[in-house]
Scaffold this motif. Structure first.
Motif, PDB file in Angstrom:
ATOM      1  N   ASN A  40     132.293  50.757 -30.969  1.00 40.49           N
ATOM      2  CA  ASN A  40     130.998  49.958 -30.752  1.00 40.49           C
ATOM      3  C   ASN A  40     130.716  48.612 -31.623  1.00 40.49           C
ATOM      4  OD1 ASN A  40     129.111  51.242 -29.081  1.00 40.49           O
ATOM      5  ND2 ASN A  40     128.943  52.821 -30.310  1.00 40.49           N
ATOM      6  N   GLY A 195     124.592  55.508 -32.788  1.00 40.96           N
ATOM      7  CA  GLY A 195     123.446  55.411 -31.794  1.00 40.96           C
ATOM      8  C   GLY A 195     122.803  56.886 -31.787  1.00 40.96           C
ATOM      9  N   ALA A 222     119.998  52.286 -36.082  1.00 40.11           N
ATOM     10  CA  ALA A 222     120.306  52.293 -34.654  1.00 40.11           C
ATOM     11  C   ALA A 222     119.037  52.885 -33.929  1.00 40.11           C
ATOM     12  CB  ALA A 222     121.329  53.249 -34.508  1.00 40.11           C
ATOM     13  N   LEU A 225     117.748  51.502 -30.423  1.00 34.86           N
ATOM     14  CA  LEU A 225     118.785  51.020 -29.643  1.00 34.86           C
ATOM     15  C   LEU A 225     119.215  52.279 -28.284  1.00 34.86           C
ATOM     16  CD1 LEU A 225     121.041  49.416 -32.394  1.00 34.86           C
ATOM     17  CD2 LEU A 225     119.287  48.635 -30.960  1.00 34.86           C
ATOM     18  N   THR A 226     119.736  51.637 -27.200  1.00 29.40           N
ATOM     19  CA  THR A 226     119.802  52.683 -26.241  1.00 29.40           C
ATOM     20  C   THR A 226     121.276  52.369 -25.654  1.00 29.40           C
ATOM     21  OG1 THR A 226     118.757  50.617 -24.819  1.00 29.40           O
ATOM     22  CG2 THR A 226     117.549  52.686 -25.020  1.00 29.40           C
ATOM     23  N   ASP A 227     121.801  53.357 -25.148  1.00 28.70           N
ATOM     24  CA  ASP A 227     123.122  53.435 -24.633  1.00 28.70           C
ATOM     25  C   ASP A 227     123.348  53.034 -23.055  1.00 28.70           C
ATOM     26  OD1 ASP A 227     121.773  55.651 -23.368  1.00 28.70           O
ATOM     27  OD2 ASP A 227     123.809  56.514 -22.835  1.00 28.70           O
ATOM     28  N   PHE A 234     126.610  51.310 -26.902  1.00 29.12           N
ATOM     29  CA  PHE A 234     125.413  50.692 -26.631  1.00 29.12           C
ATOM     30  C   PHE A 234     125.369  49.705 -25.409  1.00 29.12           C
ATOM     31  CE2 PHE A 234     125.794  50.823 -31.554  1.00 29.12           C
ATOM     32  CZ  PHE A 234     124.504  51.837 -31.599  1.00 29.12           C
ATOM     33  N   ASP A 235     124.090  49.626 -24.960  1.00 28.42           N
ATOM     34  CA  ASP A 235     124.136  48.687 -23.726  1.00 28.42           C
ATOM     35  C   ASP A 235     123.943  47.237 -24.361  1.00 28.42           C
ATOM     36  OD1 ASP A 235     121.661  48.271 -24.570  1.00 28.42           O
ATOM     37  OD2 ASP A 235     120.546  49.274 -23.131  1.00 28.42           O
ATOM     38  N   ARG A 237     121.944  44.821 -24.538  1.00 29.94           N
ATOM     39  CA  ARG A 237     120.712  44.359 -25.331  1.00 29.94           C
ATOM     40  C   ARG A 237     120.879  44.954 -26.780  1.00 29.94           C
ATOM     41  NH1 ARG A 237     116.462  46.741 -27.630  1.00 29.94           N
ATOM     42  NH2 ARG A 237     116.967  48.739 -26.692  1.00 29.94           N
ATOM     43  N   SER A 238     121.178  46.346 -26.906  1.00 29.19           N
ATOM     44  CA  SER A 238     121.252  47.111 -28.094  1.00 29.19           C
ATOM     45  C   SER A 238     122.465  46.674 -29.037  1.00 29.19           C
ATOM     46  CB  SER A 238     121.469  48.615 -27.840  1.00 29.19           C
ATOM     47  OG  SER A 238     120.506  49.069 -27.058  1.00 29.19           O
ATOM     48  N   GLU A 241     120.972  43.318 -30.423  1.00 25.53           N
ATOM     49  CA  GLU A 241     120.223  44.015 -31.550  1.00 25.53           C
ATOM     50  C   GLU A 241     120.965  44.405 -32.604  1.00 25.53           C
ATOM     51  OE1 GLU A 241     117.084  43.252 -32.036  1.00 25.53           O
ATOM     52  OE2 GLU A 241     116.607  44.452 -33.524  1.00 25.53           O
ATOM     53  N   LEU A 242     121.633  45.027 -32.396  1.00 26.98           N
ATOM     54  CA  LEU A 242     122.467  45.853 -33.665  1.00 26.98           C
ATOM     55  C   LEU A 242     123.211  44.524 -34.450  1.00 26.98           C
ATOM     56  CD1 LEU A 242     123.643  48.264 -34.833  1.00 26.98           C
ATOM     57  CD2 LEU A 242     125.752  48.139 -33.639  1.00 26.98           C
TER      58      LEU A 242
END
Ligand code: GCB
Length: 865
Positions: A40, A195, A222, A225-227, A234-235, A237-238, A241-242
């Motif tokens: 990640n 995540g 986390a 946050l989405t996968d 993470f996707d 966007r996530s 954001e991370l």
């Protein structure tokens, strides 16, 4: 297709589609961050259109160890699966918070790697050595800058009960090892949770404990946050954001107790936000061995597990049996603002640590934010509130502040400051200067307050060379700063966002703008004719900015300043800069200026001399000084202490110089009086110095393109010919140099008119220094050095000689008043005073004062026509 833009906090930024050329520009200008961990961190999220965007301020060390513009995928551990990770969003978040930095990312994550392979000599997969490779690449990267931190995202491969049980121990060892091998003991380290979409996450409970176990670390959450559909990664966007969260955490660490003294954003117009002035008498303890900072094994108390033991505890014995070997209550006091040297005889020559303590009462209100502000502390300040460290700041002449919201108590609060003025080779300035190294809290201290979302910065000035347009920006800080516009989005449509109103009633300006996703709103307002600021007409407009619950008033002048051929144009009209150099010192005390009265005295003297211009040498002066210059009508040359022989090849030294320059420009950018930013004084020509100074010049132009950039250069001579051909001149808007004909050149004064200057650059010439010492009241014939007559004659001959320079457009002779200097040791004439002042330490005007005054009167008339 909707392009997402990321937060932009600078005056200019270059976003281009990547052609990924190798970045040729070399130097020591990058703030380096090491990116390590597993998949990640390496990035596994799908690329999108904005993945192709680059930012000229963010570079990455690629697989072949070249610096290239950073784009996703940053990593190269598994070329088939790498995608978007947190790295670029991390860098952008840092830049949003500190204008002017350049980031170098060192990607070294390895997908799938468990923590046990992050050890020396450990091999993973096909011959990778995660730890050794990271150290090797970090060392290569160090050739381009200084290491500022590490971000670590790892744990999926250890996310089971057995792995979690031993994880903290391994992580502690890893951090210690990294810091040792990279030779930065308190290097900020930010870890991240894995995540929440993983089936269970025992590892997160361990990771979350890190800040309590290892100093100068942080953890980012986390949450939310989405996968991307695989329950592991993470996707897009996530991942971003991370990265943003990593950036925020890093900034906090940089500003915080263990920080390197480089973080921090200055609040514009802080005096308008004063809640409580903390000027006055502070108790102090002189501490030459730094006994209150280090334990007897020379470990800092504030980095120890308990964080206590130092003088910052302000400890009182619980009973008469308890041993406490200091006592602030019973210690003497010093006045703040004010240096210690001028207040206490035994501290006249002292260089080292002095602890200051002040108790004050506060009543913090719910929903308001509070800041502890220092106008200047020379040189290194460690600041503690109620026993807890707020942070550290380096640089003796620039302001700094710490947010203390939530840390202030209702009732009595204690501030302790460790002020250390030890001179060091790699600092700015370096060990050798021609001024007194006054120590202590030399400028105002205050508690400031603001609403939860407030106007933290703004620029309201005429656009470069455009008398008909006001240009700038307003930056808000706080939860409501972006008024709901998505984090990182640009607000080009002008809808949404937080509304900001700018009014300049006298100019008929009432404009509303709206902030973007980073809380910033750009300002561009066409104006008809204004009452332009000039020394003859120092008109300041009342300007009000309003945003939500916040409103702030300022007084701002509008003028243009340009170079055209050999002329300097103020509001389009050629001017001659009738100047004088000034140190931030009141010779009557003698010591650093302590307040507005002292500053007004100096400026009134300059006015009496017929000046329309002053050189504030050799470092940033008090903000009030610039505001007074605005009000009294004096144009200003403002400078940073890049003086003489700086450590040109040291990345930390460069970062320090750049920070001081950035802070100066940030603080004073709304003052019409400032027409020139100076990046240094008499720096000796060499390649590394050219690179260092060249980068500073670029930085100054980038931060403020509406003013002129210069530096006080040197001349070299062959016989009667003096040459000004320093290659740095290419990067400057003016030709400005110091020359000491008739003093250090040792010639007879009658030779001066025979000198000729060969100047390589066809630009306006300003003489930044000339002069000679005279002891006030010592009278002799004009051939006797140190007599008033010699200095008087020297001025006459100098002026005659300088008139021969066709492009001469100004001067700031050295200097308005005598000033203290450890380099001036003649027992009769000097006695630790540099006697080049036109006014003595008792306020007596020397004869040369009147020679210059007459010249200024004459030239003033000529330019008035
Ligand atoms: C210089 C320096 C200045 C000194 C002055 C002097 O060239 O820029 O800081 O004080 O000469 O008096 O020698």
């Amino acid at each position: 297709m909707k392009l997402k833009f990321f937060p932009v906090h600078l005056f200019f930024v270059v976003l281009v589609f990547a052609a990924a050329p190798v970045v040729a520009q070399q130097g020591q200008d990058l703030d380096l961050y090491l990116l390590i961990g597993q998949s990640n961190m390496a990035g596994r999220a799908p690329l999108d259109d904005s993945s192709k965007l680059t930012d000229s301020r963010i570079l990455m060390l690629d697989k072949s160890n070249n610096w290239v513009p950073a784009t996703d995928p940053l990593h190269f551990d598994k070329p088939d699966v790498v995608g978007v990770g947190p790295g670029i969003a991390f860098a952008r978040e840092i830049l949003r918070n500190s204008a002017g930095r350049r980031i170098g990312l060192i990607p070294c994550a390895v997908g799938g790697s468990p923590i046990r392979v992050w050890e020396p000599d450990s091999t993973y997969l096909n011959g990778l050595h995660p730890y050794d490779d990271a150290i090797r690449r970090a060392k290569i990267a160090l050739g381009r800058g200084r290491l500022c931190g590490i971000i670590w995202h790892q744990g999926e491969s250890d996310n089971n009960t057995a792995g979690a049980a031993v994880y903290m121990e391994k992580l502690k060892i890893l951090i210690r090892r990294l810091r040792t091998d990279l030779k930065t003991p308190a290097l900020p380290f930010v870890a991240g949770e894995i995540g929440y979409f993983a089936k269970s996450t025992p590892i997160n409970q361990v990771i979350d404990r890190l800040p309590g176990v290892v100093a100068n670390t942080a953890v980012v959450s986390a949450e939310g946050l989405t996968d991307k559909g695989d329950k592991t990664h993470f996707d897009t966007r996530s991942a971003r954001e991370l990265g943003r969260r990593y950036g925020q955490a890093m900034i906090k660490l940089e500003k915080g107790p263990g920080g390197l003294g480089i973080g921090g954003v200055l609040i514009q117009n802080i005096f308008a936000r004063q809640e409580v002035s903390l000027d006055g008498r502070w108790n102090y303890i002189v501490d030459p061995y730094e006994n209150g900072y280090y334990d007897y094994r020379h470990q800092p108390y504030d980095q120890s597990a308990s964080g206590t033991g130092g003088f910052f505890d302000d400890k009182k014995p619980a009973d008469r049996n308890e041993l406490v070997e200091y006592n602030f209550d019973l210690s003497p006091t010093l006045k703040v603002p004010g240096d210690w040297n001028s207040q206490e005889d035994k501290l006249l020559y002292y260089e080292g640590t002095v602890w200051y303590r002040r108790i004050f009462s506060a009543s913090p209100k719910q929903g308001r934010r509070y800041f502890l502000y220092f106008g200047a502390v020379n040189y290194e300040a460690h600041v503690y509130l109620n026993g807890k460290k707020l942070g550290m700041h380096k640089g003796g002449f620039t302001p700094f502040e710490f947010e203390v919201t939530g840390k202030l108590k209702d009732g009595d609060n204690t501030i302790v400051v460790k002020a250390d003025n030890t001179r060091k080779k790699d600092e700015i300035p370096t060990v050798n200067t021609d001024w007194w190294n006054y120590g202590g809290i030399t400028r105002d201290v205050m508690l400031a307050s603001a609403p939860a979302t407030f106007i933290s910065d703004y620029k309201v000035q005429l656009a470069k060379d455009e008398p008909g347009r006001i240009e700038g920006f307003v930056q808000l800080d706080g939860e409501g700063a972006n008024g709901g516009v998505g984090s990182g989005e640009r607000n080009s449509s002008g809808v949404g966002g937080q509304e900001v109103m700018i009014s300049i009633p006298e100019a008929g300006v009432h404009q509303t703008v709206r902030t973007d996703g980073s809380g910033r709103a750009d300002v561009s307002i066409p104006v008809k004719k204004l009452n332009y600021w000039s020394p003859e007409n120092p008109h300041l407009y009342a300007v009000t900015l309003k945003a939500g619950a916040d409103a702030i008033n300022d007084k701002i002048g509008f003028r243009t300043i340009q170079v055209k051929g050999q002329d300097i144009l103020l509001n389009g009209k050629s001017v001659f800069l009738r100047g004088i150099s000034i140190h931030d010192e009141n010779p009557l005390i003698p010591g650093r200026n302590r307040g507005e009265g002292d500053l007004r005295m100096l400026l009134n003297w300059a006015k009496e001399l017929g000046c329309n211009y002053i050189r504030l040498a050799h470092y940033p002066h008090n903000e009030t000084m610039i505001r007074l210059a605005d009000e009294m009508g004096l144009m200003v040359w403002a400078e940073v202490p890049v003086y003489w022989t700086i450590s040109w090849e040291n990345a930390d030294t460069y970062a320090n110089a750049q920070k001081q320059l950035t802070d100066l420009i940030t603080r004073d950018k709304n003052r019409a009086a400032v027409i020139i930013w100076s990046i240094g004084n008499e720096t000796p020509i060499s390649e590394p110095r050219l690179s260092f100074m060249g980068r500073l010049a670029t930085q100054a132009h980038t931060l403020d393109n509406s003013r002129l950039i210069s530096a006080a250069l040197e001349v070299h001579r062959k016989g009667n010919e003096a040459f000004v051909d320093d290659p740095l001149g290419e990067k400057l808007d003016l030709v400005s140099f110091n020359e000491y004909a008739g003093w250090y050149w040792g010639d007879r004064l009658t030779d001066l008119p025979n000198y000729h200057f060969t100047i390589k650059y066809d630009r306006p010439v300003i003489i930044t220094e000339f002069g000679g010492d005279a002891l006030a009241g010592f009278h002799a014939d004009a051939g006797t050095k140190f007599s008033e007559e010699y200095q008087e004659e020297l001025y006459r001959y100098q002026l005659q000689m300088l008139k021969g320079i066709g492009a001469l457009r100004g001067m700031t002779p050295w200097i308005l008043t005598d000033f203290r200097s450890p380099r001036r040791q003649h027992p009769v004439y000097q006695n630790f005073w540099n006697r080049k002042g036109l006014i003595s330490e008792t306020g007596q005007k020397k004869k040369a004062f009147f020679v210059l005054k007459d010249f200024y009167e004459e030239i003033g008339k000529k330019y008035a026509q």
